[in-house]
Design a protein around this motif. Structure first.
Motif, PDB file in Angstrom:
ATOM      1  N   UNK A   6       5.328   6.557  11.316  1.00  0.00           N
ATOM      2  CA  UNK A   6       4.060   6.086  11.027  1.00  0.00           C
ATOM      3  C   UNK A   6       4.196   4.504  11.253  1.00  0.00           C
ATOM      4  N   UNK A   7       4.707   4.019  12.435  1.00  0.00           N
ATOM      5  CA  UNK A   7       4.859   2.736  12.529  1.00  0.00           C
ATOM      6  C   UNK A   7       4.567   2.310  14.048  1.00  0.00           C
ATOM      7  N   UNK A  89       3.357  -1.098  10.156  1.00  0.00           N
ATOM      8  CA  UNK A  89       3.207   0.355   9.307  1.00  0.00           C
ATOM      9  C   UNK A  89       1.468   0.816   9.857  1.00  0.00           C
ATOM     10  N   UNK A  90       1.398   2.092   9.637  1.00  0.00           N
ATOM     11  CA  UNK A  90       0.246   2.664  10.174  1.00  0.00           C
ATOM     12  C   UNK A  90      -0.262   3.633   9.043  1.00  0.00           C
ATOM     13  N   UNK A  91      -1.521   3.512   8.635  1.00  0.00           N
ATOM     14  CA  UNK A  91      -2.184   4.591   7.835  1.00  0.00           C
ATOM     15  C   UNK A  91      -2.476   6.124   8.463  1.00  0.00           C
ATOM     16  N   UNK A  92      -2.861   6.879   7.671  1.00  0.00           N
ATOM     17  CA  UNK A  92      -2.958   8.174   8.181  1.00  0.00           C
ATOM     18  C   UNK A  92      -3.820   8.458   9.318  1.00  0.00           C
ATOM     19  N   UNK A  97      -1.615  -1.097   8.571  1.00  0.00           N
ATOM     20  CA  UNK A  97      -1.624  -0.994   7.295  1.00  0.00           C
ATOM     21  C   UNK A  97      -0.616  -2.105   6.648  1.00  0.00           C
ATOM     22  N   UNK A  98      -1.277  -2.927   5.954  1.00  0.00           N
ATOM     23  CA  UNK A  98      -0.027  -3.892   5.267  1.00  0.00           C
ATOM     24  C   UNK A  98       0.344  -5.014   6.272  1.00  0.00           C
ATOM     25  N   UNK A  99       1.381  -5.583   6.055  1.00  0.00           N
ATOM     26  CA  UNK A  99       2.186  -6.808   6.533  1.00  0.00           C
ATOM     27  C   UNK A  99       3.161  -6.034   7.375  1.00  0.00           C
TER      28      UNK A  99
END
Length: 135
Positions: A6-7, A89-92, A97-99
């Motif tokens: 997920x990154x 980071x990646x969301x679903x 997503x985020x820093x």
């Protein structure tokens, strides 16, 4: 809950973006606080310590057209080139997503894999960065 996939990991060397990499290992932050028993006390006195960041290793599949000349240039810059690794980071849905977490330092080594006439295994490009900081 997140998974290891997920990154999105990208690398830059000497200001040149090298694209996306498949794996990132290392980059842990560690320290070595000291302990000392003062004058026979049961509980030790614990000293603060400086944190250090471990080397970061990134790999991706070696594509001849993309990586042959790139690896040659990077090999000539090992030990001197400024490098950074960014892990976003990646969301679903696969969106950022985020820093992102970013390691900066020097390019330590370049490895384009071994040669084996009897092997059909994928060849990998591996870079090791001596990280001096993580943000």
């Amino acid at each position: 809950m997140s998974t290891q996939s997920d990154s999105l990991v990208t690398v830059t060397v000497d200001g040149q973006p090298l694209g996306i990499f498949d794996t990132r290992t290392g980059g842990e932050v560690d320290s070595e606080p000291g302990k000392r028993h003062v004058g026979g006390q049961v509980a030790p006195v614990v000293r603060k310590a400086r944190a250090t960041t471990g080397d970061v290793t990134v790999t991706r599949g070696y594509e001849r057209e993309r990586d042959h000349e790139l690896a040659r240039r990077l090999e000539q810059r090992a030990g001197r080139a400024q490098a950074s690794v960014s892990e976003q980071p990646l969301d679903d849905e696969g969106n950022p997503w985020g820093k992102p977490k970013t390691w900066t330092g020097l390019l330590k080594s370049v490895n384009t894999g071994d040669y084996d006439a009897d092997s059909d295994e994928d060849r990998m490009l591996e870079l090791v960065i001596v990280a001096k900081a993580v943000s």
